[in-house]
Design a protein around this motif. Sequence first.
Motif, PDB file in Angstrom:
ATOM      1  N   MET A 306      42.930  42.240  37.675  1.00  0.00           N
ATOM      2  CA  MET A 306      41.796  41.430  36.509  1.00  0.00           C
ATOM      3  C   MET A 306      40.790  41.206  37.475  1.00  0.00           C
ATOM      4  O   MET A 306      39.235  41.217  36.719  1.00  0.00           O
ATOM      5  N   TYR A 326      41.610  50.440  30.614  1.00  0.00           N
ATOM      6  CA  TYR A 326      42.231  49.418  30.601  1.00  0.00           C
ATOM      7  C   TYR A 326      44.007  50.052  29.754  1.00  0.00           C
ATOM      8  O   TYR A 326      44.734  49.217  29.557  1.00  0.00           O
ATOM      9  N   TRP A 344      44.151  41.247  28.730  1.00  0.00           N
ATOM     10  CA  TRP A 344      42.942  41.117  28.456  1.00  0.00           C
ATOM     11  C   TRP A 344      42.037  41.808  28.856  1.00  0.00           C
ATOM     12  O   TRP A 344      40.794  41.826  29.391  1.00  0.00           O
ATOM     13  N   TYR A 349      33.972  39.061  31.906  1.00  0.00           N
ATOM     14  CA  TYR A 349      34.140  39.660  33.486  1.00  0.00           C
ATOM     15  C   TYR A 349      34.288  38.045  34.353  1.00  0.00           C
ATOM     16  O   TYR A 349      35.404  38.073  34.885  1.00  0.00           O
ATOM     17  N   LYS A 352      38.073  36.827  33.339  1.00  0.00           N
ATOM     18  CA  LYS A 352      39.105  37.595  34.317  1.00  0.00           C
ATOM     19  C   LYS A 352      39.079  37.127  35.526  1.00  0.00           C
ATOM     20  O   LYS A 352      40.154  36.881  36.149  1.00  0.00           O
ATOM     21  N   GLU A 355      41.032  33.478  36.277  1.00  0.00           N
ATOM     22  CA  GLU A 355      42.041  33.646  35.670  1.00  0.00           C
ATOM     23  C   GLU A 355      43.136  34.332  37.078  1.00  0.00           C
ATOM     24  O   GLU A 355      43.928  34.431  37.592  1.00  0.00           O
TER      25      GLU A 355
END
Length: 526
Positions: A306, A326, A344, A349, A352, A355
Motif C-alpha cells: 500500500m 494493481y 484499496w 495515496y 493508503k 492504513e
Amino acid sequence: MNQFTKKFLASAMLGTLLAFSAHAATLNIHNGGDPQSLDPQKLSGDWENRIAGDIFEGLVTEDAKDNPVPGQAESWTISPDGKIYTFKLRDGIKWSDGQSVTAGDFVFAFQRLVDPKNAADYAYLQFTIKNAEKINKGEITDLNQLGVKAIDDKTLEITLENPTPYFLNALMHYTAYPLPKHVVEAKGQDWVKIGNIVTNGPYKPVEWVPGSHVTTVKNDQWYGAKDLKIDGAKFFVLEDQEAALKRYRAGEFDILTDFPTDQYEWMKKNLPGQAHVAPFSGLYYYVINSSKPPFADKRVRQALSMAINREVIGPQILGTGELPAYSWVPPGTANYGEPAYVSWKDLPYKDKVEEAKKLLKEAGFGPDHPLTAELKYNTNDNHKRIAVAIASMWKPLGVNVELVNAETKVHYDQLQRGEVQIGRAGWLADYNDPDNFLNLLVTGVQMNYGRWSNPEYDKLIKDGNAETDLKKRAEIFKKAEQLALDDSAALPIYYYVSKNVVSPKIEGFVDNIQDIHRTRWLSMKE
C-alpha cells in the motif's frame, strides 16, 4: 596460366572477399544479460529467448507482429473436441548438420522437457499436454505415456488434458522447440557446446563467449535460408544501459533492447524515431518471501504494497509512461476481460500510507521498532532508481531497507533458491493468456519466488484450466487472482512497456505486445 593472370585472379578474388565482408549484414544487438545456456530447456529470460528463437524453430513460430505462423509444421488439424492436434512437418526440413528433423525429435524433446531428471524450470508451461504434469512430478515414470506421439517421421500427434485456447501460442515458446536427438544422445550435456550444437532455426551459433557475446550465422540448411536478409547476429552481454546507449551512438550497436529511461526525452529530440516505447504484455513486481517471518505476516506484505506510490513511478521516476499495476494479470490479456484488483486501489495515496502504518503497527513494527529488510535487484539503472524510490516511500512507515544488487544471472539464481526477503522480478508473457501470469503463484512452481502458497488458489487454477467454457474459465481465474491480491501474495508495481532503440538502417522491426523481433524478419540498408 601466366603470372599476370594468376595475380589478376588472386586480386579479383581478394576484392570479392573484401567486398563480401564489407556488405555482410551482421546485426549487432545489445542483449542485456548473460545467457546461462543455449539449451532451450535451460533458459528463463528474454535475453536468452532472443538467441534461442533465432537458432531453433518449433512447430509454430512468430511472424513480425508475433502472430503464430507455421514453423517446422506446414499444417495442422484439431479434433472436434479440441484435445488432439495433428501436425504435418514440412518436406525436407533439416538440422544444421544436414540430418533430417523428424517427428521423433519433437517426441524426444517433449519427453526430455517433462522428465524430472532434467529439472527444466519451465516444464510446467507444457502441462496442458496429457500426462506432462504427472510425469514431471514422478507420478508416472513411463515417458511414453506423454501425450506426444510420432505417427511417422512427418506426422506428430499431441493430445491435451483439456481443450486449451492458447495452445498454438504456447508452442511458440522455447520449451516446445525440438532437440537433435542424435546429437544429445551422442554428446550428453556437452551437446550444447559450440562445435557440437546443431540447430534447426534460421541461424546457427558459431561463437559463444560467456560474459561477452554469442555470434550466429545463417543456417544454410534452414528451409527459408535463401530469403534471409541478415547474414548473422552478434548478441552482446551488457547490463550497463548508459554504456549501451553510448555504444549505439558510436555505431557499435544496431538495436538496444532497453535504455536508461532518463534519456528518453533526449532521444526523442536527438534520435527522432529511433526510441520505440510500446505496450508490452508484462508485469514489473516485487516478491516477498512469505515463507519466513516477518513477511509471513499478511499485514506486513500489505503495508509494504500500500505504501508504494505507483502513480509516480512511470511518469516521474522512469519517464516512459508505464501504467501503475494493481492487478496480477495485465489488462488486455486474451481470454480474460477486466482483471481483479486490490480492494484499496482507488484510495488517495495519503490514506493508503495511513492504513499501511496501522497494519505495520498491528504487526509490531513502526518508527520505534523499525522493520529492517533487504531489497535485492538485478544490476540495472532503472531497477536501481525504482528500488531507491520505493525504499524512500517505505521510510515513513519505519522500514529500513538495505539495497543489494547483483548480475542478472546471480540475482535470478538467488530468487529461485528462495534466498531473498524482498526481490525485484518481472514477467513477460510467454503466451497471451491469464494462465501464464497466474501460474507464477501456484505452489511449487519454480518461478514462485516468494514461496507464497494457498491450496484454494492452487485448486482454482487447476479447475480453471479444466474448464472448457472460456467465460466460466475466466470467472474461476478471476477468483484466484482476487485471492492472491487480497493476501498480497506479491507486489505488482507497473505494467511494462517495451523499450527498444532501433537504428534507421534496420527495416522490418515491428513493435508488438510480446516484444519479440526475430532476426529473420529484419533487413539492413547499406
